[in-house]
Design a protein around this motif. Structure first.
Motif, PDB file in Angstrom:
ATOM      1  N   TYR A  47       0.817  -1.219   0.000  1.00 52.45           N
ATOM      2  CA  TYR A  47       0.000   0.000   0.000  1.00 52.45           C
ATOM      3  C   TYR A  47       0.849   1.265   0.000  1.00 52.45           C
ATOM      4  CZ  TYR A  47       0.811   0.933   4.991  1.00 52.45           C
ATOM      5  OH  TYR A  47       1.392   1.223   6.203  1.00 52.45           O
ATOM      6  N   ALA A  48       2.027   1.209   0.635  1.00 58.26           N
ATOM      7  CA  ALA A  48       2.883   2.396   0.661  1.00 58.26           C
ATOM      8  C   ALA A  48       3.464   2.680  -0.725  1.00 58.26           C
ATOM      9  CB  ALA A  48       4.002   2.209   1.678  1.00 58.26           C
ATOM     10  N   LEU A  49       3.817   1.623  -1.441  1.00 52.57           N
ATOM     11  CA  LEU A  49       4.297   1.799  -2.817  1.00 52.57           C
ATOM     12  C   LEU A  49       3.169   2.326  -3.695  1.00 52.57           C
ATOM     13  CD1 LEU A  49       6.362   1.497  -5.091  1.00 52.57           C
ATOM     14  CD2 LEU A  49       5.670  -0.914  -5.299  1.00 52.57           C
ATOM     15  N   ALA A  50       1.977   1.788  -3.519  1.00 47.34           N
ATOM     16  CA  ALA A  50       0.827   2.258  -4.304  1.00 47.34           C
ATOM     17  C   ALA A  50       0.596   3.745  -4.085  1.00 47.34           C
ATOM     18  CB  ALA A  50      -0.419   1.466  -3.928  1.00 47.34           C
ATOM     19  N   ALA A  51       0.751   4.192  -2.845  1.00 46.00           N
ATOM     20  CA  ALA A  51       0.562   5.615  -2.543  1.00 46.00           C
ATOM     21  C   ALA A  51       1.649   6.463  -3.186  1.00 46.00           C
ATOM     22  CB  ALA A  51       0.556   5.826  -1.031  1.00 46.00           C
ATOM     23  N   ALA A  52       2.888   5.972  -3.159  1.00 40.42           N
ATOM     24  CA  ALA A  52       3.996   6.718  -3.768  1.00 40.42           C
ATOM     25  C   ALA A  52       3.820   6.813  -5.277  1.00 40.42           C
ATOM     26  CB  ALA A  52       5.321   6.048  -3.424  1.00 40.42           C
ATOM     27  N   VAL A  53       3.371   5.736  -5.901  1.00 44.36           N
ATOM     28  CA  VAL A  53       3.136   5.735  -7.349  1.00 44.36           C
ATOM     29  C   VAL A  53       1.980   6.675  -7.687  1.00 44.36           C
ATOM     30  CG1 VAL A  53       2.321   4.339  -9.280  1.00 44.36           C
ATOM     31  CG2 VAL A  53       4.087   3.452  -7.744  1.00 44.36           C
TER      32      VAL A  53
END
Length: 247
Positions: A47-53
């Motif tokens: 989820y943190a990567l999804a938010a950064a993307v």
């Protein structure tokens, strides 16, 4: 919307970020690479990567740049292991400042952050001095009919929905942000942005005389290459913010 968020939106609307687009993309790539290294390269499972993307796409960062950053994070191509550090301090007027740093040089980062606080009338605090004043949350900005926003967001797991002029601010638990955003988009709502943030538990009102000093410190911190995000709990009126932003 918290004062810091309003200030960021005003600067963006007036094109203040255009001149620093390359620096912005570099910081976003660093965040993507770091989250991919910590939690894997699949945004659906991280989820943190999804938010950064999502944050990168919101400012039209090219997909190739995003994919390269993910590959560096997963080790598919050469990359740098960044240390994530948090600095805590105060701006003029007793405003709490919480600074996220991603760096490959701890000594440089510490010296740069300390210098900005000192030169701008602030003070760098000890670990724990202001961090407790903030909570990690997902923050979604969206436009649409009030009933539609409330129904889609709250049913998908949002904690709160706040009116912000002509749009809505949806607050979620960090892990629920991607799901809430997807539900809102599936309902036909226009999602303007979605990011992980640190929301202040309470805010400090800042007057016209102190406001420029607070904003200079915040802007100077955000300009540092190693600083990823700056969170603060100031509350400045819309009229003062607009006046300080200039034409």
């Amino acid at each position: 919307m918290a004062g810091h968020s309003k200030w960021a939106n005003i600067k963006h609307r007036k094109g203040r970020q255009d001149a620093a687009r390359g620096k912005l993309f570099a910081k976003l790539a660093k965040a993507i690479e770091t989250e991919a290294r910590k939690g894997g390269g699949d945004p659906d499972a991280n989820y943190a990567l999804a938010a950064a993307v999502s944050k990168a796409k919101a400012v039209s960062m090219p997909n190739d740049n995003i994919l390269r950053a993910i590959k560096r994070g997963t080790g598919e191509s050469a990359g740098v292991a960044y240390d994530e550090l948090w600095y805590e301090g105060y701006a003029p007027g007793g405003v709490a400042v919480y600074v996220q740093v991603l760096t490959d040089n701890r000594r440089r980062a510490a010296a740069d952050v300390r210098a900005v606080f000192t030169r701008n009338g602030g003070s760098l605090g000890e670990p724990g001095s202001v961090g407790y004043l903030f909570q990690p949350k997902g923050l979604i900005a969206a436009a649409g009919d009030e009933d539609d926003v409330l129904l889609a967001a709250l049913e998908a797991g949002a904690e709160d929905v706040r009116e912000t002029g002509d749009s809505w601010e949806v607050i979620t638990p960090p892990r629920a942000m991607a799901g809430v955003r997807a539900a809102m988009e599936e309902s036909g709502l226009a999602v303007e942005s979605a990011e992980l943030t640190q929301l202040p538990i309470s805010e400090v009102a800042v007057d016209r005389r102190t406001a420029p000093r607070v904003l200079r410190l915040v802007d100077a911190l955000e300009d540092l290459d190693d600083v990823q995000s700056v969170f603060s709990n100031f509350e400045i009126s819309d009229q003062i913010l607009e006046a300080l932003a200039g034409p």
